[in-house]
Design a protein around this motif. Structure first.
Motif, PDB file in Angstrom:
ATOM      1  N   ASP A 353       0.752  -1.229   0.020  1.00  0.00           N
ATOM      2  CA  ASP A 353       0.056   0.180   0.070  1.00  0.00           C
ATOM      3  C   ASP A 353       0.837   1.152  -0.151  1.00  0.00           C
ATOM      4  OD1 ASP A 353      -2.502  -1.532  -0.003  1.00  0.00           O
ATOM      5  OD2 ASP A 353      -2.847  -1.007   1.965  1.00  0.00           O
ATOM      6  N   TRP A 354       1.961   1.321   0.709  1.00  0.00           N
ATOM      7  CA  TRP A 354       2.669   2.521   0.852  1.00  0.00           C
ATOM      8  C   TRP A 354       3.483   2.970  -0.406  1.00  0.00           C
ATOM      9  CZ3 TRP A 354       7.791   3.406   0.159  1.00  0.00           C
ATOM     10  CH2 TRP A 354       8.714   2.448  -0.060  1.00  0.00           C
ATOM     11  N   GLU A 355       3.573   1.890  -1.406  1.00  0.00           N
ATOM     12  CA  GLU A 355       4.373   2.136  -2.527  1.00  0.00           C
ATOM     13  C   GLU A 355       3.369   2.944  -3.694  1.00  0.00           C
ATOM     14  OE1 GLU A 355       6.990  -2.100  -2.122  1.00  0.00           O
ATOM     15  OE2 GLU A 355       5.229  -1.767  -3.374  1.00  0.00           O
ATOM     16  N   GLY A 356       2.161   2.600  -3.399  1.00  0.00           N
ATOM     17  CA  GLY A 356       1.235   3.420  -4.474  1.00  0.00           C
ATOM     18  C   GLY A 356       1.512   2.775  -5.888  1.00  0.00           C
ATOM     19  N   HIS A 357       1.524   3.960  -6.617  1.00  0.00           N
ATOM     20  CA  HIS A 357       1.532   3.549  -8.298  1.00  0.00           C
ATOM     21  C   HIS A 357       2.890   3.185  -8.801  1.00  0.00           C
ATOM     22  CE1 HIS A 357       2.762   7.761  -8.082  1.00  0.00           C
ATOM     23  NE2 HIS A 357       2.503   7.784  -9.648  1.00  0.00           N
ATOM     24  N   LEU A 358       3.891   3.359  -7.701  1.00  0.00           N
ATOM     25  CA  LEU A 358       5.096   2.857  -8.416  1.00  0.00           C
ATOM     26  C   LEU A 358       6.351   2.447  -7.372  1.00  0.00           C
ATOM     27  CD1 LEU A 358       7.542   5.330  -7.856  1.00  0.00           C
ATOM     28  CD2 LEU A 358       5.953   6.473  -9.391  1.00  0.00           C
ATOM     29  N   PHE A 374      17.628  -1.904  -2.497  1.00  0.00           N
ATOM     30  CA  PHE A 374      16.945  -0.783  -2.162  1.00  0.00           C
ATOM     31  C   PHE A 374      16.159   0.014  -3.033  1.00  0.00           C
ATOM     32  CE2 PHE A 374      20.346  -1.557   0.885  1.00  0.00           C
ATOM     33  CZ  PHE A 374      19.687  -1.081   2.188  1.00  0.00           C
ATOM     34  N   TYR A 375      15.153   0.401  -2.783  1.00  0.00           N
ATOM     35  CA  TYR A 375      14.208   1.086  -3.944  1.00  0.00           C
ATOM     36  C   TYR A 375      13.393   2.329  -3.307  1.00  0.00           C
ATOM     37  CZ  TYR A 375      10.306  -1.497  -1.969  1.00  0.00           C
ATOM     38  OH  TYR A 375       9.222  -2.217  -1.065  1.00  0.00           O
ATOM     39  N   ALA A 376      12.884   3.069  -4.073  1.00  0.00           N
ATOM     40  CA  ALA A 376      11.930   4.116  -3.731  1.00  0.00           C
ATOM     41  C   ALA A 376      10.363   3.901  -4.257  1.00  0.00           C
ATOM     42  CB  ALA A 376      12.206   5.433  -4.431  1.00  0.00           C
ATOM     43  N   GLY A 377       9.446   4.294  -3.533  1.00  0.00           N
ATOM     44  CA  GLY A 377       8.154   3.957  -3.706  1.00  0.00           C
ATOM     45  C   GLY A 377       7.222   5.456  -3.647  1.00  0.00           C
ATOM     46  N   ASN A 378       5.962   5.350  -4.266  1.00  0.00           N
ATOM     47  CA  ASN A 378       5.013   6.446  -4.016  1.00  0.00           C
ATOM     48  C   ASN A 378       5.791   7.495  -5.068  1.00  0.00           C
ATOM     49  OD1 ASN A 378       2.841   8.113  -3.011  1.00  0.00           O
ATOM     50  ND2 ASN A 378       2.539   6.284  -2.081  1.00  0.00           N
ATOM     51  N   ASP A 379       4.803   8.620  -4.938  1.00  0.00           N
ATOM     52  CA  ASP A 379       5.193   9.681  -5.965  1.00  0.00           C
ATOM     53  C   ASP A 379       6.351  10.668  -5.426  1.00  0.00           C
ATOM     54  OD1 ASP A 379       3.287  11.404  -7.981  1.00  0.00           O
ATOM     55  OD2 ASP A 379       4.576  12.838  -6.904  1.00  0.00           O
ATOM     56  N   PHE A 380       7.444  11.012  -6.167  1.00  0.00           N
ATOM     57  CA  PHE A 380       8.463  11.514  -5.946  1.00  0.00           C
ATOM     58  C   PHE A 380       8.242  13.157  -5.418  1.00  0.00           C
ATOM     59  CE2 PHE A 380       8.497  13.675  -9.743  1.00  0.00           C
ATOM     60  CZ  PHE A 380       9.317  15.034  -9.521  1.00  0.00           C
ATOM     61  N   SER A 381       7.378  13.727  -5.882  1.00  0.00           N
ATOM     62  CA  SER A 381       7.065  15.086  -5.631  1.00  0.00           C
ATOM     63  C   SER A 381       6.396  15.329  -4.450  1.00  0.00           C
ATOM     64  CB  SER A 381       6.473  15.657  -6.999  1.00  0.00           C
ATOM     65  OG  SER A 381       5.131  15.205  -7.079  1.00  0.00           O
ATOM     66  N   THR A 382       5.874  14.276  -3.565  1.00  0.00           N
ATOM     67  CA  THR A 382       5.022  14.371  -2.443  1.00  0.00           C
ATOM     68  C   THR A 382       5.645  13.878  -1.295  1.00  0.00           C
ATOM     69  OG1 THR A 382       3.774  12.487  -2.609  1.00  0.00           O
ATOM     70  CG2 THR A 382       3.051  14.004  -3.882  1.00  0.00           C
ATOM     71  N   PRO A 383       5.192  14.214  -0.097  1.00  0.00           N
ATOM     72  CA  PRO A 383       5.599  13.682   1.325  1.00  0.00           C
ATOM     73  C   PRO A 383       5.504  11.985   1.409  1.00  0.00           C
ATOM     74  CG  PRO A 383       4.641  15.877   1.598  1.00  0.00           C
ATOM     75  CD  PRO A 383       4.320  15.518   0.249  1.00  0.00           C
ATOM     76  N   GLY A 397      16.783 -12.591  -7.639  1.00  0.00           N
ATOM     77  CA  GLY A 397      15.744 -12.838  -6.798  1.00  0.00           C
ATOM     78  C   GLY A 397      15.564 -14.368  -6.629  1.00  0.00           C
ATOM     79  N   PRO A 398      14.460 -14.835  -6.245  1.00  0.00           N
ATOM     80  CA  PRO A 398      13.242 -13.793  -5.587  1.00  0.00           C
ATOM     81  C   PRO A 398      13.751 -13.179  -4.619  1.00  0.00           C
ATOM     82  CG  PRO A 398      13.052 -16.106  -4.984  1.00  0.00           C
ATOM     83  CD  PRO A 398      14.007 -16.211  -5.964  1.00  0.00           C
ATOM     84  N   TYR A 399      12.974 -11.839  -4.496  1.00  0.00           N
ATOM     85  CA  TYR A 399      13.228 -10.985  -3.228  1.00  0.00           C
ATOM     86  C   TYR A 399      12.050 -10.934  -2.428  1.00  0.00           C
ATOM     87  CZ  TYR A 399      17.316  -8.874  -5.606  1.00  0.00           C
ATOM     88  OH  TYR A 399      18.587  -8.666  -5.975  1.00  0.00           O
ATOM     89  N   VAL A 400      12.331 -10.473  -1.218  1.00  0.00           N
ATOM     90  CA  VAL A 400      11.288 -10.503  -0.131  1.00  0.00           C
ATOM     91  C   VAL A 400      11.458  -9.147   0.308  1.00  0.00           C
ATOM     92  CG1 VAL A 400      10.441 -11.539   1.923  1.00  0.00           C
ATOM     93  CG2 VAL A 400      11.557 -13.059   0.336  1.00  0.00           C
ATOM     94  N   LYS A 401      10.451  -8.484   0.225  1.00  0.00           N
ATOM     95  CA  LYS A 401      10.439  -6.958   0.822  1.00  0.00           C
ATOM     96  C   LYS A 401      10.132  -7.012   2.294  1.00  0.00           C
ATOM     97  CE  LYS A 401       8.144  -5.020  -3.279  1.00  0.00           C
ATOM     98  NZ  LYS A 401       6.875  -4.275  -3.632  1.00  0.00           N
ATOM     99  N   GLN A 402      10.666  -5.960   2.935  1.00  0.00           N
ATOM    100  CA  GLN A 402      10.423  -5.802   4.398  1.00  0.00           C
ATOM    101  C   GLN A 402       9.007  -4.769   4.188  1.00  0.00           C
ATOM    102  OE1 GLN A 402      14.933  -5.302   6.021  1.00  0.00           O
ATOM    103  NE2 GLN A 402      13.442  -3.628   6.440  1.00  0.00           N
ATOM    104  N   GLY A 403       8.090  -5.082   5.001  1.00  0.00           N
ATOM    105  CA  GLY A 403       6.783  -4.374   4.749  1.00  0.00           C
ATOM    106  C   GLY A 403       6.654  -3.183   4.968  1.00  0.00           C
ATOM    107  N   GLU A 404       7.533  -2.251   5.752  1.00  0.00           N
ATOM    108  CA  GLU A 404       7.202  -0.933   5.752  1.00  0.00           C
ATOM    109  C   GLU A 404       8.407  -0.252   5.303  1.00  0.00           C
ATOM    110  OE1 GLU A 404       4.553   0.697   7.036  1.00  0.00           O
ATOM    111  OE2 GLU A 404       3.681  -1.126   7.238  1.00  0.00           O
ATOM    112  N   PRO A 405       8.550   0.986   4.828  1.00  0.00           N
ATOM    113  CA  PRO A 405       9.405   1.785   4.345  1.00  0.00           C
ATOM    114  C   PRO A 405      10.742   1.947   5.387  1.00  0.00           C
ATOM    115  CG  PRO A 405       7.722   3.207   4.495  1.00  0.00           C
ATOM    116  CD  PRO A 405       7.392   1.821   4.929  1.00  0.00           C
TER     117      PRO A 405
END
Length: 467
Positions: A353-358, A374-383, A397-405
């Motif tokens: 959910d926290w990643e939104g559309h990207l 490491f990766y970035a998620g959600n909209d770069f121009s917003t908080p 992979g396969p890669y397993v994500k940590q759930g929260e940023p």
């Protein structure tokens, strides 16, 4: 739900936009420059006059949490008059005892500033990868045309390679590779893109089938060399730039969908306005299209699961749903850096959910025998933008994500993103990343360079405060 009428036209370096709804007199607005900041100010006035959503950039700062640890600032202002937008998408390379930094330049005349440091505290400009007039022949050039994004420098054998994103003549983003005998250059491009976007299925999107729509292109390349010398290239499919305008067009054709997709009156008004302005936006240059659709992007992200569920329920424009997924791909790269080997593999996708559309900005580091992406998620121009991490036992992979940023906005810095990892002065791993000063954000806004320490263990990766 009010129906908006929008009339927009160029005026000087910006635009004049006239907005009306039935039963109310029209309002005329001037966007003095065609920048994201100019459009954000316009959307704030639209919120005041017509009840649309307030842009996220103007959200009250006290709503953001206090930092749990101090992010160590390294560069908080432009240190050279030709560095115009700071240090977005920072890639830090430690080469011997030297640190080298290369960063995004957007449409600045000189592409990709290069800086050197011996101690992380003092950074000396060492020129640009592509000074004005020396850009790759295949890349667009000049203000409001060029987009030079997300460079990364790596040592490969006796050479230094620079992988980067640039916009082609067809407006699609592509990934290139240049090489040099020194981190400070001069850099010689391959002569053509290494990876380009592919034509996209436009069924149900409202586009002319005779004009194939590119997938938005490819961005955010990362070069990883494994312990056995195998080189891998990681990148992102930039499909998140595709779906907002088709969604706005869909809502224009089926306005009854607006109440099903959005849960508040301001969000619904924003969607209705976006449906009205999208015919004009479709005729603009790529970044203006993005600026014009930013309110719809933010409204959709605030209703993300509801929007996707409604699109699935109605079975409309499956390509929109497809474009709301931004895979991170990886593939072996040839020893000469001029081609890719075998087939690419999707190694990560936005599904939290926290990643939104990207998700974007991949960077892989090998620590304690495992591979941490490491990766970035959600909209770069917003908080809402943040940094996440996933772990695997193989680079593909396969890669397993940590759930929260790992990192998200605080009262002191907002929208941390696009990290790189390099050994610190004590040879312990550090995370280098960009962030906005509070109250700022968006394309061509200044981004600072910051760093924190990293600790890896069986429980995952965590950030730690530097001494």
């Amino acid at each position: 739900m009010p129906s908006f009428q929008v009339d927009a036209a160029a005026q000087g370096e910006g635009f004049r936009i006239e907005v009306a709804i039935r039963g109310r007199p029209a309002k005329s607005y001037v966007v003095p420059t065609g920048t994201q900041q100019g459009f954000s100010a316009f959307f704030r006035e639209l919120h005041r006059d017509f009840g649309t959503r307030l842009p996220e950039i103007f959200a009250d700062e006290v709503e953001r949490p206090a930092p749990t640890l101090r992010w160590h600032p390294l560069l908080t202002e432009n240190v050279h008059p030709q560095i115009l937008v700071g240090y977005g998408d920072p890639a830090v390379l430690k080469d011997g005892e030297d640190y080298w930094l290369v960063a995004t330049s957007n449409d600045a005349p000189d592409a990709f500033p290069i800086l050197h440091s011996a101690d992380q505290s003092h950074w000396e400009p060492r020129g640009f990868a592509f000074p004005s007039g020396q850009e790759p022949a295949w890349a667009g050039k000049g203000r409001n045309v060029a987009d030079f994004w997300a460079p990364e420098m790596a040592r490969v054998g006796d050479e230094y390679w620079l992988v980067f994103t640039a916009r082609q003549a067809n407006n699609a983003l592509a990934i290139g590779l240049a090489r040099s005998s020194s981190p400070s250059g001069p850099w010689v491009d391959n002569g053509q893109p290494l990876i380009t976007g592919k034509p996209m299925n436009t069924t149900g999107l409202g586009y002319d089938a005779a004009q194939p729509l590119m997938s938005g292109g490819v961005i955010d390349s990362h070069l990883f060399t494994d312990t056995d010398g195998t080189n891998y290239l990681f990148w992102k499919d930039d499909t998140n730039g595709i779906w907002p305008r088709p969604l706005a067009m869909l809502l224009g054709r089926y306005p009854e969908l607006i109440e099903r997709l959005f849960d508040s009156e301001p969000a619904r008004r924003t969607a209705a306005f976006s449906a009205a302005i999208v015919p004009w936006a479709n005729q603009q240059r790529p970044m203006v299209r993005f600026f014009a659709m930013q309110p719809l992007i933010e409204a959709a992200l605030a209703n993300w699961q509801r929007v996707k569920a409604a699109l699935v329920e109605f079975g409309l424009a499956p390509a929109i749903l497809e474009a709301m997924s931004t895979p991170i791909r990886a593939q072996r790269i040839a020893a000469d850096g001029r081609s890719l080997l075998g087939e690419d593999k999707i190694v990560l996708c936005n599904d939290l959910d926290w990643e939104g559309h990207l998700i974007e900005g991949p960077f892989v580091t090998r620590q304690d025998g495992r591979y941490w992406l490491f990766y970035a998620g959600n909209d770069f121009s917003t908080p809402s933008y943040g940094i996440g991490v996933a772990v695997a036992d193989h680079p593909l992979g396969p890669y397993v994500k940590q759930g929260e940023p790992l990192l998200k906005s605080t009262r002191e810095w907002t929208a941390p993103g696009h990290a790189s990892v390099a050994p610190g002065l004590d040879d312990q791993p550090q995370l280098f990343f960009h962030a906005f000063h509070p109250g700022t954000g968006g394309y061509n806004a200044f981004r600072a360079l910051l760093t924190v320490g990293l600790k890896f263990g069986p429980g995952g990766a965590e950030v730690i405060e530097l001494p």
